[in-house]
Write a protein that holds these residues in place. Structure first.
Motif: not given
Length: 87
Positions: A31-35, A60-62, A67-69
Motif C-alpha cells: 500500500v503506497v501513498k496515493r500521490t 486504487i481501491t477503497n 502497488a504490485t512490485v
C-alpha cells in the motif's frame, strides 16, 4: 528535493492473491501513498530494500493505492518477504 521512501511505501499488503503473485511472478504488493507515481514507488522500494525492480503496477481501491512490485530475477520476492516479516 529529498525523497523519504518510508513516506511513499506505507506497508506490505498480504492476501492469498498477493502470496500467489510472490510465488508465480516474483512480486510483492504494497500500500503506497496515493500521490506517488510508478517511478517514485520504484525508487523508494529499491532504496528501502537494496533490490532492483523490474516493473510496478498500480491500482486504487477503497483501502488505498496498491502497488504490485515485480523484482529482477536475481532478487527473490520470497527472500525479501521473509526479511520484512510477511511470513
Amino acid at each position: 528535493m529529498t525523497m523519504d521512501p518510508y513516506s511513499i511505501v506505507l506497508y506490505p499488503f498480504v492476501t492469498e492473491k498477493s502470496m500467489s503473485h510472490m510465488d508465480k511472478n516474483n512480486a510483492l504488493e504494497f500500500v503506497v501513498k496515493r500521490t506517488a507515481n510508478k517511478e517514485l514507488i520504484k525508487k523508494a522500494v529499491e532504496k528501502m530494500f537494496s533490490v532492483k525492480v523490474k516493473s510496478v503496477n498500480t491500482r486504487i481501491t477503497n483501502k488505498g493505492k496498491h502497488a504490485t512490485v515485480v523484482f529482477m530475477p536475481e532478487y527473490k520476492a520470497e527472500d525479501l518477504g521473509m526479511r520484512i516479516g510477511v511470513f
